[in-house]
Design a protein around this motif. Structure first.
Motif, PDB file in Angstrom:
ATOM      1  N   THR A  11       0.487  -1.049   0.251  1.00 26.43           N
ATOM      2  CA  THR A  11      -0.204  -0.226   0.247  1.00 26.43           C
ATOM      3  C   THR A  11       0.596   1.087   0.113  1.00 26.43           C
ATOM      4  OG1 THR A  11      -0.319  -0.048   2.259  1.00 26.43           O
ATOM      5  CG2 THR A  11      -1.782  -1.028   1.006  1.00 26.43           C
ATOM      6  N   GLY A  12       2.432   1.343   1.328  1.00 27.20           N
ATOM      7  CA  GLY A  12       3.229   2.685   0.356  1.00 27.20           C
ATOM      8  C   GLY A  12       3.602   1.930  -0.579  1.00 27.20           C
ATOM      9  N   TYR A  13       3.140   1.280  -1.539  1.00 27.12           N
ATOM     10  CA  TYR A  13       4.427   1.668  -3.132  1.00 27.12           C
ATOM     11  C   TYR A  13       3.430   1.975  -3.779  1.00 27.12           C
ATOM     12  CZ  TYR A  13       5.725   0.181  -7.328  1.00 27.12           C
ATOM     13  OH  TYR A  13       6.488   0.456  -8.466  1.00 27.12           O
ATOM     14  N   LEU A  14       1.833   1.977  -3.908  1.00 29.92           N
ATOM     15  CA  LEU A  14       1.139   1.854  -4.858  1.00 29.92           C
ATOM     16  C   LEU A  14       0.660   3.400  -4.118  1.00 29.92           C
ATOM     17  CD1 LEU A  14      -1.645  -1.212  -4.405  1.00 29.92           C
ATOM     18  CD2 LEU A  14      -0.147  -0.451  -6.318  1.00 29.92           C
ATOM     19  N   ALA A  15       0.516   4.019  -2.919  1.00 31.43           N
ATOM     20  CA  ALA A  15       0.420   5.108  -2.513  1.00 31.43           C
ATOM     21  C   ALA A  15       1.428   5.916  -3.171  1.00 31.43           C
ATOM     22  CB  ALA A  15       0.270   5.365  -1.352  1.00 31.43           C
ATOM     23  N   SER A  16       2.868   5.652  -3.110  1.00 32.04           N
ATOM     24  CA  SER A  16       3.809   6.754  -3.529  1.00 32.04           C
ATOM     25  C   SER A  16       3.673   6.998  -5.118  1.00 32.04           C
ATOM     26  CB  SER A  16       5.049   6.829  -3.305  1.00 32.04           C
ATOM     27  OG  SER A  16       5.781   4.654  -4.349  1.00 32.04           O
ATOM     28  N   ARG A  17       2.814   5.278  -6.168  1.00 26.38           N
ATOM     29  CA  ARG A  17       2.829   5.830  -7.428  1.00 26.38           C
ATOM     30  C   ARG A  17       1.678   6.494  -8.028  1.00 26.38           C
ATOM     31  NH1 ARG A  17       7.275   5.029  -6.732  1.00 26.38           N
ATOM     32  NH2 ARG A  17       8.484   3.371  -7.657  1.00 26.38           N
ATOM     33  N   TYR A  18       0.575   6.259  -7.504  1.00 27.64           N
ATOM     34  CA  TYR A  18      -1.451   5.830  -7.312  1.00 27.64           C
ATOM     35  C   TYR A  18      -2.251   7.469  -6.345  1.00 27.64           C
ATOM     36  CZ  TYR A  18      -0.285   3.137 -10.626  1.00 27.64           C
ATOM     37  OH  TYR A  18       0.755   2.045 -11.378  1.00 27.64           O
ATOM     38  N   GLY A  19      -1.151   7.934  -5.574  1.00 25.99           N
ATOM     39  CA  GLY A  19      -2.087   8.364  -4.324  1.00 25.99           C
ATOM     40  C   GLY A  19      -1.996   7.606  -3.093  1.00 25.99           C
ATOM     41  N   LEU A  20      -3.306   8.080  -2.283  1.00 25.03           N
ATOM     42  CA  LEU A  20      -3.594   7.981  -1.140  1.00 25.03           C
ATOM     43  C   LEU A  20      -4.321   6.892  -1.121  1.00 25.03           C
ATOM     44  CD1 LEU A  20      -2.781  10.393   1.505  1.00 25.03           C
ATOM     45  CD2 LEU A  20      -1.405   8.273   1.714  1.00 25.03           C
ATOM     46  N   ARG A  21      -5.414   7.120  -2.040  1.00 26.56           N
ATOM     47  CA  ARG A  21      -6.655   6.154  -2.314  1.00 26.56           C
ATOM     48  C   ARG A  21      -7.168   6.898  -4.066  1.00 26.56           C
ATOM     49  NH1 ARG A  21     -12.079   8.361   1.278  1.00 26.56           N
ATOM     50  NH2 ARG A  21     -10.948  10.420   0.494  1.00 26.56           N
ATOM     51  N   PRO A  22      -7.658   5.467  -4.490  1.00 24.85           N
ATOM     52  CA  PRO A  22      -8.269   4.316  -4.237  1.00 24.85           C
ATOM     53  C   PRO A  22      -7.362   3.279  -4.080  1.00 24.85           C
ATOM     54  CG  PRO A  22      -8.803   4.924  -6.111  1.00 24.85           C
ATOM     55  CD  PRO A  22      -8.222   6.248  -5.629  1.00 24.85           C
ATOM     56  N   ALA A  23      -6.069   3.753  -5.260  1.00 23.44           N
ATOM     57  CA  ALA A  23      -5.099   2.285  -5.228  1.00 23.44           C
ATOM     58  C   ALA A  23      -4.857   1.218  -4.331  1.00 23.44           C
ATOM     59  CB  ALA A  23      -4.556   2.368  -6.237  1.00 23.44           C
ATOM     60  N   PRO A  24      -4.242   1.708  -3.146  1.00 16.23           N
ATOM     61  CA  PRO A  24      -3.406   0.753  -2.083  1.00 16.23           C
ATOM     62  C   PRO A  24      -4.561   0.295  -1.966  1.00 16.23           C
ATOM     63  CG  PRO A  24      -2.769   3.087  -2.512  1.00 16.23           C
ATOM     64  CD  PRO A  24      -4.407   3.288  -2.698  1.00 16.23           C
ATOM     65  N   ILE A  25      -6.057   0.538  -1.782  1.00 21.98           N
ATOM     66  CA  ILE A  25      -7.409  -0.205  -1.236  1.00 21.98           C
ATOM     67  C   ILE A  25      -7.954  -1.283  -1.959  1.00 21.98           C
ATOM     68  CG2 ILE A  25      -8.949   0.270   0.508  1.00 21.98           C
ATOM     69  CD1 ILE A  25      -7.048   1.301   1.335  1.00 21.98           C
ATOM     70  N   TYR A  26      -8.047  -1.784  -2.680  1.00 22.28           N
ATOM     71  CA  TYR A  26      -8.084  -2.398  -4.005  1.00 22.28           C
ATOM     72  C   TYR A  26      -7.787  -3.627  -3.857  1.00 22.28           C
ATOM     73  CZ  TYR A  26      -8.953   1.112  -7.071  1.00 22.28           C
ATOM     74  OH  TYR A  26     -10.329   1.733  -8.101  1.00 22.28           O
ATOM     75  N   LEU A  27      -6.182  -3.990  -3.114  1.00 18.28           N
ATOM     76  CA  LEU A  27      -5.884  -4.680  -1.982  1.00 18.28           C
ATOM     77  C   LEU A  27      -7.158  -5.823  -0.825  1.00 18.28           C
ATOM     78  CD1 LEU A  27      -2.046  -3.749  -1.679  1.00 18.28           C
ATOM     79  CD2 LEU A  27      -2.635  -6.200  -2.667  1.00 18.28           C
ATOM     80  N   GLY A  28      -7.538  -4.608   0.034  1.00 18.69           N
ATOM     81  CA  GLY A  28      -8.632  -4.758   0.931  1.00 18.69           C
ATOM     82  C   GLY A  28      -9.906  -5.890  -0.172  1.00 18.69           C
ATOM     83  N   VAL A  29     -10.413  -5.063  -0.449  1.00 25.18           N
ATOM     84  CA  VAL A  29     -11.505  -5.838  -2.103  1.00 25.18           C
ATOM     85  C   VAL A  29     -11.175  -7.033  -1.835  1.00 25.18           C
ATOM     86  CG1 VAL A  29     -12.490  -5.491  -3.334  1.00 25.18           C
ATOM     87  CG2 VAL A  29     -11.981  -3.346  -2.776  1.00 25.18           C
ATOM     88  N   ALA A  30      -9.909  -8.084  -2.795  1.00 26.85           N
ATOM     89  CA  ALA A  30      -9.295  -8.986  -2.759  1.00 26.85           C
ATOM     90  C   ALA A  30      -9.485 -10.234  -1.597  1.00 26.85           C
ATOM     91  CB  ALA A  30      -8.277  -8.738  -3.975  1.00 26.85           C
ATOM     92  N   TYR A  31      -8.711  -9.180  -0.826  1.00 24.55           N
ATOM     93  CA  TYR A  31      -9.164  -9.763   0.168  1.00 24.55           C
ATOM     94  C   TYR A  31     -10.032 -10.296   1.086  1.00 24.55           C
ATOM     95  CZ  TYR A  31      -3.943  -8.563   1.241  1.00 24.55           C
ATOM     96  OH  TYR A  31      -3.208  -7.962   0.222  1.00 24.55           O
ATOM     97  N   ALA A  32     -10.805  -9.295   1.042  1.00 29.65           N
ATOM     98  CA  ALA A  32     -12.092  -9.527   1.923  1.00 29.65           C
ATOM     99  C   ALA A  32     -13.425 -10.578   0.596  1.00 29.65           C
ATOM    100  CB  ALA A  32     -13.608  -8.127   1.562  1.00 29.65           C
ATOM    101  N   ILE A  33     -12.739 -10.545  -0.365  1.00 24.32           N
ATOM    102  CA  ILE A  33     -14.094 -12.124  -1.391  1.00 24.32           C
ATOM    103  C   ILE A  33     -12.991 -12.930  -1.072  1.00 24.32           C
ATOM    104  CG2 ILE A  33     -14.125 -12.160  -4.161  1.00 24.32           C
ATOM    105  CD1 ILE A  33     -14.947  -9.322  -4.116  1.00 24.32           C
ATOM    106  N   LEU A  34     -11.888 -13.314  -1.268  1.00 25.86           N
ATOM    107  CA  LEU A  34     -11.407 -14.390  -1.084  1.00 25.86           C
ATOM    108  C   LEU A  34     -11.580 -14.607   0.051  1.00 25.86           C
ATOM    109  CD1 LEU A  34      -8.174 -14.040  -3.251  1.00 25.86           C
ATOM    110  CD2 LEU A  34      -9.976 -14.976  -3.941  1.00 25.86           C
ATOM    111  N   GLY A  35     -11.166 -14.109   0.997  1.00 24.47           N
ATOM    112  CA  GLY A  35     -11.631 -14.457   2.518  1.00 24.47           C
ATOM    113  C   GLY A  35     -13.070 -15.147   2.760  1.00 24.47           C
ATOM    114  N   ALA A  36     -13.831 -13.970   2.232  1.00 27.30           N
ATOM    115  CA  ALA A  36     -15.794 -15.073   2.574  1.00 27.30           C
ATOM    116  C   ALA A  36     -15.795 -16.111   1.757  1.00 27.30           C
ATOM    117  CB  ALA A  36     -16.334 -13.838   2.372  1.00 27.30           C
TER     118      ALA A  36
END
Length: 430
Positions: free
Chosen positions: A169-194
């Motif tokens: 998320t730090g790497y993605l934030a340095s390239r694309y900003g604090l939102r939304p790009a770094p948080i896409y990882l959370g979408v994948a985690y939530a769907i796969l975990g459920a």
């Protein structure tokens, strides 16, 4: 001559042990990596979102999202054992994931800081239910001889995922900003975990029944109030573990909220902040593969005491210096110390709890432990606003050292490989 098989075992295909249950165990390790990743999406970027996007000047207000997370997670932990015994482990795990599904979307699209606070309340429920169930189910599967190993592997997966995600998320934030790009990882985690929890996980209550039936001494019926008092105050081992767990997560809550602001105050770029925020949980996660089994061999107490003191050293070093290299060493020390402490504490609570009420005792321990997030964030925020960020870090370091002293004084070491059920832990509190 072959070993005799009891009628219970011959009639029941359920077996205890890591080798006997490795497919489910491995699945739960993977699922807990997704649980940890949900927290990892916040470790680097969310404090910076508060300070930079929402222009919040008060450190106490910035860390308020950790307060909501910690309080809600603590109470979710407290009820998780009760729900697990009443509903079954799998249902509680699935419920945790369903509650967590909206979290990344709320963070990505939050129009105000209150949305972030609300998202973290849901994240607290997700973590309190889902993480609790993954660790309880692993302990159920392996039986009493490999608890440290089971907990170590569980926490390895969860906190390595926290560290890797914090870096990404730090790497993605340095390239694309604090939102939304770094948080896409959370979408994948939530769907796969459920999805994995719903489709592939099996409940482990039969494993608990098998362990309980084979126990030399059956525990008398014991209510939640008695378990709460026993775990919190009345049993010296459980008390020592509960206070150490609280202080451990108190310093973790402080580092979660204060460290990004502290590093940024010296002009450190967000990508390097992400690296520092990744080193601590990644070290913590990886080393638990070793420290969990070591606690089975060496005992819990020594690792807990030394680990609390190593954490304190890392915190003191971080707060007293102003260069990246020293902060990196401090983060490594904090990770090493936490790896020594974390699986040892959960295993120590399991040792001192009868199988019939172990899930509820662990839920009480995890209540106190994760209440530390809220206490640490709040106290560190108040100290930082009054005396500065460095003073907040040093104050929490001193408290961490004192907590290690408390464990040294109160905890009684068990013999390596034994289970501590002979005394108070095997009967209701008087």
């Amino acid at each position: 001559m072959s070993e005799a098989v009891s009628p219970l075992e011959s009639a029941n295909p359920v077996r205890l042990g890591l080798k006997e249950n490795w497919p489910q165990f491995a699945l739960l390790v993977l699922i807990n990596a997704f649980v940890g990743g949900m927290v990892g999406i916040e470790r680097t970027v969310v404090p910076l979102i508060g300070a930079e996007e929402f222009k919040i000047g008060s450190t106490t207000v910035v860390v308020s999202f950790i307060i909501s997370f910690g309080v809600v997670k603590a109470f979710a932990n407290l009820i998780s054992g009760q729900l697990a015994d009443a509903w079954g482990r799998k249902r509680v795990l699935v419920l945790g994931w369903l509650v967590g599904l909206p979290v990344p979307f709320m963070i990505m699209w939050a129009p105000s800081w209150n949305w972030i606070i609300a998202a973290n309340a849901l994240l607290g429920i997700n973590q309190g239910l889902a993480w609790s169930m993954t660790v309880i189910m692993k302990i159920d599967l392996v039986g009493p001889k490999s608890r440290g190993l089971a907990v170590g592997l569980n926490e390895f997966a969860g906190y390595l995922a926290v560290g890797v995600t914090a870096f990404l998320t730090g790497y993605l934030a340095s390239r694309y900003g604090l939102r939304p790009a770094p948080i896409y990882l959370g979408v994948a985690y939530a769907i796969l975990g459920a999805a994995l929890s719903i489709l592939l996980v099996h409940d482990t209550r039969d494993h608990v029944r098998l362990e309980t039936a084979g126990h030399a001494r059956q525990a008398a019926p014991i209510g939640f109030r008695e378990i709460f008092l026993l775990t919190s105050f009345k049993d010296r081992n459980l008390f020592a573990a509960s206070q150490a767990g609280l202080v451990n997560n108190l310093n973790d809550g402080m580092s979660w909220g204060i460290f990004p602001l502290f590093f940024a105050s010296f002009g450190l770029a967000v990508e390097r902040i992400g690296l520092l925020k990744a080193v601590y949980p990644a070290t913590w996660g990886i080393l638990q593969i070793a420290t969990g089994p070591l606690s089975d061999r060496w005992g819990r107490k020594g690792l807990i005491v030394a680990g609390m003191w190593v954490q304190a050293a890392g915190l003191f070093l971080t707060g007293a210096t102003s260069h990246f290299e020293w902060w990196l060493v401090g983060s490594l020390l904090l990770g090493v110390g936490t790896a020594m402490v974390y699986p040892s504490l959960i295993a120590a609570v399991s040792d001192a709890s009868h199988p019939s009420w172990r899930a509820r005792s662990l839920s009480v321990y995890r209540f106190w432990r994760d209440l530390g997030y809220a206490i640490g964030a709040l106290s560190a925020g108040i100290i930082a606003d009054r005396f500065g960020l460095s003073a907040a870090i040093s104050s929490i370091a001193a408290l961490t050292f004192i907590s290690g002293v408390v464990v040294a004084v109160f905890m009684r070491e068990r013999a390596a490989g034994s289970v501590d059920l002979a005394q108070n832990a095997n009967r209701p509190a008087e």
